[in-house]
Design a protein around this motif. Structure first.
Motif, PDB file in Angstrom:
ATOM      1  N   LYS A  84      -8.994   0.678   1.709  1.00 48.96           N
ATOM      2  CA  LYS A  84      -9.202   0.083   0.388  1.00 48.96           C
ATOM      3  C   LYS A  84     -10.510  -0.714   0.306  1.00 48.96           C
ATOM      4  CE  LYS A  84      -5.391   1.631  -1.326  1.00 48.96           C
ATOM      5  NZ  LYS A  84      -5.368   2.636  -2.365  1.00 48.96           N
ATOM      6  N   THR A 108      -6.280  -1.830   4.777  1.00 46.32           N
ATOM      7  CA  THR A 108      -7.366  -2.663   4.235  1.00 46.32           C
ATOM      8  C   THR A 108      -8.712  -1.974   4.428  1.00 46.32           C
ATOM      9  OG1 THR A 108      -7.667  -3.983   6.261  1.00 46.32           O
ATOM     10  CG2 THR A 108      -6.073  -4.811   4.633  1.00 46.32           C
ATOM     11  N   GLN A 115     -11.185  -3.558   1.773  1.00 45.32           N
ATOM     12  CA  GLN A 115     -10.892  -4.990   1.677  1.00 45.32           C
ATOM     13  C   GLN A 115     -11.426  -5.732   2.894  1.00 45.32           C
ATOM     14  OE1 GLN A 115      -6.686  -4.580   1.075  1.00 45.32           O
ATOM     15  NE2 GLN A 115      -6.929  -4.343  -1.145  1.00 45.32           N
ATOM     16  N   LYS A 116     -11.440  -7.048   2.832  1.00 38.70           N
ATOM     17  CA  LYS A 116     -12.167  -7.864   3.801  1.00 38.70           C
ATOM     18  C   LYS A 116     -11.377  -8.253   5.055  1.00 38.70           C
ATOM     19  CE  LYS A 116     -15.283  -9.637   0.423  1.00 38.70           C
ATOM     20  NZ  LYS A 116     -16.367 -10.539   0.262  1.00 38.70           N
ATOM     21  N   TYR A 117     -10.162  -7.787   5.237  1.00 41.87           N
ATOM     22  CA  TYR A 117      -9.392  -8.156   6.429  1.00 41.87           C
ATOM     23  C   TYR A 117     -10.082  -7.699   7.717  1.00 41.87           C
ATOM     24  CZ  TYR A 117      -5.435  -8.411   9.679  1.00 41.87           C
ATOM     25  OH  TYR A 117      -4.608  -8.690  10.747  1.00 41.87           O
ATOM     26  N   TYR A 156       0.795  -1.229   0.000  1.00 39.24           N
ATOM     27  CA  TYR A 156       0.000   0.000   0.000  1.00 39.24           C
ATOM     28  C   TYR A 156       0.828   1.280   0.000  1.00 39.24           C
ATOM     29  CZ  TYR A 156      -3.488  -3.422   1.351  1.00 39.24           C
ATOM     30  OH  TYR A 156      -4.300  -4.521   1.389  1.00 39.24           O
TER      31      TYR A 156
END
Length: 190
Positions: A184, A181, A186-188, A65
């Motif tokens: 962005k 995350t 994202q699923k973390y 990132y």
């Protein structure tokens, strides 16, 4: 000279107000944010093998990132028996590494308590300050010196508990990865 900040993030180490992160969503999710290069400046001794493995895992993930590097400052560089002299020596060593346009975040048990979404907001807000880099500072066994406290743009805590430098470093890199995350989408982070 400290870079100017959004008023909500000019928090000094004496602020102990509770976090307002319960249920808060990051304001930058799905938006493009300016990724400042991150430097982690930490005072301490060599990491254990186990801590090094976990650190390396998250450090590599953060590199997906943004640019990130770490600088270790030797604890008690002049081997002083006086803890005040030790803190001053460590303070000078850290201050010599901070650039004039860095946005400096001090990690301290008296700092502001941030949730993960607020940490993501911190990264997004830092990109909007005009700073050229983001420096996170982890102090030695007796904490940070006065010069660094005065220079810091923000003071946060990772927990109400006090961690040694190895644990603080691991929590910080995991939260930096988690924050990216979140930014962005994202699923973390759940």
């Amino acid at each position: 000279m400290a870079t100017s900040l959004a008023p909500s993030f000019r928090i000094l180490c004496s602020d102990t107000s509770p976090s307002s992160s319960s249920g808060k969503r990051c304001k930058y999710v799905g938006q493009s944010v300016r990724a400042l290069p991150i430097r982690i400046l930490w005072v301490g001794k060599k990491r254990s093998q186990g801590a090094q493995l976990v650190f390396d895992e998250y450090f590599e993930k953060i590199k997906l990132y943004c640019t990130v590097n770490e600088v270790q400052i030797r604890s008690n560089p002049k081997n002083s028996r006086d803890w005040k002299v030790q803190v001053e020596d460590e303070d000078n060593a850290v201050m010599n590494l901070i650039r004039p346009n860095d946005w400096v975040v001090l990690l301290d048990e008296r700092g502001r308590d941030l949730g993960s979404e607020e940490m993501a907001d911190l990264l997004g807000d830092a990109g909007n300050t005009g700073a050229s880099g983001l420096s996170f500072c982890i102090g030695g066994p007796y904490g940070h010196g006065q010069r660094l406290r005065e220079r810091a743009n923000l003071c946060i805590k990772l927990s109400s508990m006090v961690f040694n430098h190895q644990i603080a470093l691991l929590v910080l890199v995991e939260q930096l990865y988690r924050s990216w995350t979140i930014l962005k989408g994202q699923k973390y982070h759940h």
